[in-house]
Design a protein around this motif. Structure first.
Motif, mmCIF file in Angstrom:
data_model
loop_
_atom_site.group_PDB
_atom_site.id
_atom_site.type_symbol
_atom_site.label_atom_id
_atom_site.label_comp_id
_atom_site.label_asym_id
_atom_site.label_seq_id
_atom_site.Cartn_x
_atom_site.Cartn_y
_atom_site.Cartn_z
ATOM 1 N N MET A 11 0.854 -1.212 0.000
ATOM 2 C CA MET A 11 0.000 0.000 0.000
ATOM 3 C C MET A 11 0.882 1.252 0.000
ATOM 4 O O MET A 11 1.795 1.359 0.820
ATOM 5 C CB MET A 11 -0.896 -0.043 1.251
ATOM 6 N N ILE A 12 0.598 2.187 -0.911
ATOM 7 C CA ILE A 12 1.254 3.497 -0.858
ATOM 8 C C ILE A 12 0.357 4.374 0.014
ATOM 9 O O ILE A 12 -0.765 4.677 -0.378
ATOM 10 C CB ILE A 12 1.383 4.136 -2.260
ATOM 11 N N PRO A 13 0.811 4.763 1.223
ATOM 12 C CA PRO A 13 -0.078 5.529 2.113
ATOM 13 C C PRO A 13 -0.251 6.963 1.620
ATOM 14 O O PRO A 13 0.535 7.430 0.784
ATOM 15 C CB PRO A 13 0.665 5.502 3.445
ATOM 16 N N TYR A 14 -1.267 7.665 2.137
ATOM 17 C CA TYR A 14 -1.434 9.073 1.718
ATOM 18 C C TYR A 14 -0.362 9.944 2.350
ATOM 19 O O TYR A 14 0.007 10.983 1.808
ATOM 20 C CB TYR A 14 -2.848 9.591 2.042
ATOM 21 N N SER A 15 0.166 9.492 3.492
ATOM 22 C CA SER A 15 1.247 10.231 4.142
ATOM 23 C C SER A 15 2.049 9.263 4.996
ATOM 24 O O SER A 15 1.525 8.219 5.411
ATOM 25 C CB SER A 15 0.694 11.358 5.008
ATOM 26 N N GLN A 16 3.298 9.590 5.244
ATOM 27 C CA GLN A 16 4.136 8.705 6.043
ATOM 28 C C GLN A 16 5.326 9.478 6.597
ATOM 29 O O GLN A 16 5.886 10.323 5.908
ATOM 30 C CB GLN A 16 4.648 7.563 5.163
ATOM 31 N N GLN A 17 5.689 9.155 7.837
ATOM 32 C CA GLN A 17 6.862 9.793 8.431
ATOM 33 C C GLN A 17 8.138 9.283 7.759
ATOM 34 O O GLN A 17 8.128 8.257 7.099
ATOM 35 C CB GLN A 17 6.916 9.503 9.931
ATOM 36 N N TRP A 18 9.240 10.009 7.993
ATOM 37 C CA TRP A 18 10.542 9.594 7.486
ATOM 38 C C TRP A 18 11.546 9.692 8.633
ATOM 39 O O TRP A 18 11.973 10.779 9.009
ATOM 40 C CB TRP A 18 10.961 10.480 6.306
ATOM 41 N N ILE A 19 11.866 8.544 9.200
ATOM 42 C CA ILE A 19 12.790 8.490 10.338
ATOM 43 C C ILE A 19 14.141 7.991 9.817
ATOM 44 O O ILE A 19 14.205 6.916 9.210
ATOM 45 C CB ILE A 19 12.268 7.510 11.424
ATOM 46 N N ASN A 20 15.204 8.755 10.032
ATOM 47 C CA ASN A 20 16.517 8.317 9.555
ATOM 48 C C ASN A 20 17.445 7.969 10.724
ATOM 49 O O ASN A 20 17.040 8.001 11.886
ATOM 50 C CB ASN A 20 17.139 9.366 8.610
ATOM 51 N N GLU A 21 18.685 7.646 10.408
ATOM 52 C CA GLU A 21 19.648 7.222 11.424
ATOM 53 C C GLU A 21 19.906 8.335 12.453
ATOM 54 O O GLU A 21 20.039 8.060 13.642
ATOM 55 C CB GLU A 21 20.949 6.781 10.730
ATOM 56 N N ASP A 22 19.967 9.596 11.991
ATOM 57 C CA ASP A 22 20.160 10.729 12.923
ATOM 58 C C ASP A 22 19.023 10.785 13.947
ATOM 59 O O ASP A 22 19.267 11.038 15.131
ATOM 60 C CB ASP A 22 20.190 12.063 12.160
ATOM 61 N N VAL A 48 -3.416 1.858 -3.243
ATOM 62 C CA VAL A 48 -3.082 3.265 -3.017
ATOM 63 C C VAL A 48 -3.956 3.755 -1.867
ATOM 64 O O VAL A 48 -5.187 3.762 -1.970
ATOM 65 C CB VAL A 48 -3.304 4.120 -4.286
ATOM 66 N N GLY A 49 -3.312 4.150 -0.788
ATOM 67 C CA GLY A 49 -4.023 4.463 0.463
ATOM 68 C C GLY A 49 -4.602 5.858 0.496
ATOM 69 O O GLY A 49 -4.285 6.642 1.396
ATOM 70 N N VAL A 50 -5.475 6.146 -0.454
ATOM 71 C CA VAL A 50 -6.093 7.478 -0.488
ATOM 72 C C VAL A 50 -6.975 7.685 0.748
ATOM 73 O O VAL A 50 -7.376 6.729 1.399
ATOM 74 C CB VAL A 50 -6.929 7.679 -1.779
ATOM 75 N N GLN A 51 -7.272 8.947 1.028
ATOM 76 C CA GLN A 51 -8.118 9.317 2.157
ATOM 77 C C GLN A 51 -9.040 10.446 1.714
ATOM 78 O O GLN A 51 -8.866 10.997 0.614
ATOM 79 C CB GLN A 51 -7.258 9.814 3.322
ATOM 80 N N VAL A 52 -9.991 10.774 2.558
ATOM 81 C CA VAL A 52 -10.810 11.970 2.321
ATOM 82 C C VAL A 52 -10.610 12.904 3.514
ATOM 83 O O VAL A 52 -10.891 12.541 4.648
ATOM 84 C CB VAL A 52 -12.305 11.614 2.145
ATOM 85 N N HIS A 53 -10.059 14.071 3.227
ATOM 86 C CA HIS A 53 -9.869 15.110 4.261
ATOM 87 C C HIS A 53 -10.726 16.301 3.890
ATOM 88 O O HIS A 53 -10.391 16.988 2.938
ATOM 89 C CB HIS A 53 -8.404 15.539 4.354
ATOM 90 N N TYR A 54 -11.807 16.530 4.592
ATOM 91 C CA TYR A 54 -12.308 15.839 5.770
ATOM 92 C C TYR A 54 -13.812 15.621 5.608
ATOM 93 O O TYR A 54 -14.449 16.316 4.826
ATOM 94 C CB TYR A 54 -12.095 16.707 7.020
ATOM 95 N N ILE A 55 -14.365 14.731 6.416
ATOM 96 C CA ILE A 55 -15.818 14.725 6.598
ATOM 97 C C ILE A 55 -16.133 15.998 7.375
ATOM 98 O O ILE A 55 -15.532 16.237 8.427
ATOM 99 C CB ILE A 55 -16.263 13.500 7.428
#
Ligand SMILES: *Cc1c(COP(=O)(O)O)cnc(C)c1O
Length: 378
Positions: free
Chosen positions: A1-12, A320-327
């Motif tokens: 699934m490709i989410p509508y949004s996702q965090q990005w956590i790196n080694e730092d 594809v992890g679409v969403q509806v923003h907002y109800i």
């Protein structure tokens, strides 16, 4: 699934967290002040206070501005429920203002009209909470003008808009508001897991905010109202909460903040690419005002209302992890009995879908989303 949004956590980020675990403080350590100072510098505001979430920040913001029973607070229904709940926590009545369908933001014309009526009926709001939908600042200068005319306070719900600009200045400066609130939830611009903050220019307001976040307590003897001066003395001067952020979260946020500007740039580039690759498709994108740099927390498209559900299901079926923003908030069972539908908000809601957009998203992932859109509309 490709989410509508996702965090990005790196080694730092991971190292920053581990460093706190090796230190003496898990909460209320040095990282809190460091992250507050770094945020204050980034958004060009004198005072930033961290909280456990944007929801708690909005609650504190309302209380700090004196919202209580009998007060009216106005916000946009095209938002997450937290934008309205904060007023209800304080015992105030919430009312919704219609949006501008081109942007999804609170319409300053609708606001102006609603204020005119409210003035006649003696129902003026004490606080208005504009929401910077998808990361685009509302027309804050127009709202500020109305705030002066009708004497209400303004809280910017900028949960989407960290890294964005209005009139070439960072959102969060509070040039046209009393308080600005940001969110650090993982889907937002940078993350601390859960987390949020308040930005203010006014030092007295900042003092109230600090107390509300931590039990209503001050440890500053200069502020004491009693004669207690023992080295262990502290005073609880009002009813506050434990809405504090931990040092672990602040360390993560501080590390994430270093990449914010790069991420805003990347989101803008990806949005330009989305638009370019979909010019021939029957979809529309939000208008972005000339005096705004949108942070693009969300990539919202509008399609024909009759096609929206089918497109949503088609994209979900194809991972594809679409969403509806907002109800619209007034449709929620908690609110629906006491609130009427607003025409532009309704019409907008029937057409919108949020496509995937996040800094870690690859060109291949974006091409996949575009190819599916093309397939659907063929
Ligand atoms: C995410 C969000 C909130 C709440 O943020 P939390 O940090 O999850 O409490 C409030 N308002 C808007 C517009 C949001 O998008």
């Amino acid at each position: 699934m490709i989410p509508y949004s996702q965090q990005w956590i790196n080694e730092d980020d991971r190292q920053a967290l581990v460093d706190v675990l090796h230190s003496d403080y898990l909460t209320q350590g040095p990282k809190i002040a460091q992250f507050e100072t770094a945020l204050a510098k980034a958004v060009e505001v004198p005072c930033v206070r961290l909280t456990s979430s944007a929801t708690s920040a909005l609650h504190v913001a309302c209380l700090a501005l004196g919202v209580g029973p009998g007060d009216r607070v106005w916000t946009s229904a095209m938002s997450f429920v937290a934008s309205a709940n904060c007023a209800v926590y304080c015992g105030a009545d919430i009312e919704f203002v219609d949006i501008d369908e081109a942007t999804g933001n609170m319409s300053s014309n609708a606001l102006s009209g609603q204020l005119e009526t409210a003035a006649v009926e003696g129902r003026l709001p004490s606080v208005v909470i504009p929401v910077h939908f998808a990361g685009q600042s509302c027309d804050m200068q127009a709202i500020d003008k109305l705030a002066n005319q009708y004497s209400f306070k303004v809280i910017e719900d900028a949960s989407h808009a960290l890294g964005g600009q209005y009139q070439n200045r960072p959102v969060g400066r509070c040039d046209y508001s009393d308080i600005t609130v940001f969110s650090f939830h993982p889907v937002k611009m940078i993350t601390t897991g859960e987390g949020g903050c308040l930005c203010v220019q006014d030092a007295a307001l900042d003092k109230r905010i600090q107390k509300l976040i931590s039990h209503g307590i001050t440890k500053d003897p200069n502020e004491f109202v009693t004669s207690m001066r023992e080295p262990w003395a502290y005073e609880q001067q009002m009813l506050g909460f434990n809405y504090r952020m931990t040092d672990m979260q602040a360390a993560l946020g501080l590390s994430q903040l270093e990449r914010l500007n790069r991420w805003v740039e990347k989101r803008n580039q990806m949005m330009a690419r989305y638009r370019r690759l979909t010019v021939d498709l029957p979809i529309r994108w939000l208008n972005i005002a000339d005096n705004v740099l949108c942070s693009f927390h969300l990539a919202v498209i509008k399609v024909a209302a009759e096609q929206r559900l089918a497109l949503f299901e088609f994209l979900r079926q194809h991972q594809v992890g679409v969403q509806v923003h907002y109800i619209p908030i007034y449709k929620q069972p908690f609110y629906r009995d006491s609130h009427k539908a607003l025409p532009n908000t309704e019409h907008f809601y029937q057409q919108i879908i949020s496509l995937p957009l996040f800094p870690k998203m690859s060109v291949e992932q974006q091409d996949r989303v575009v190819a599916l859109l093309q397939e659907f509309f063929q």
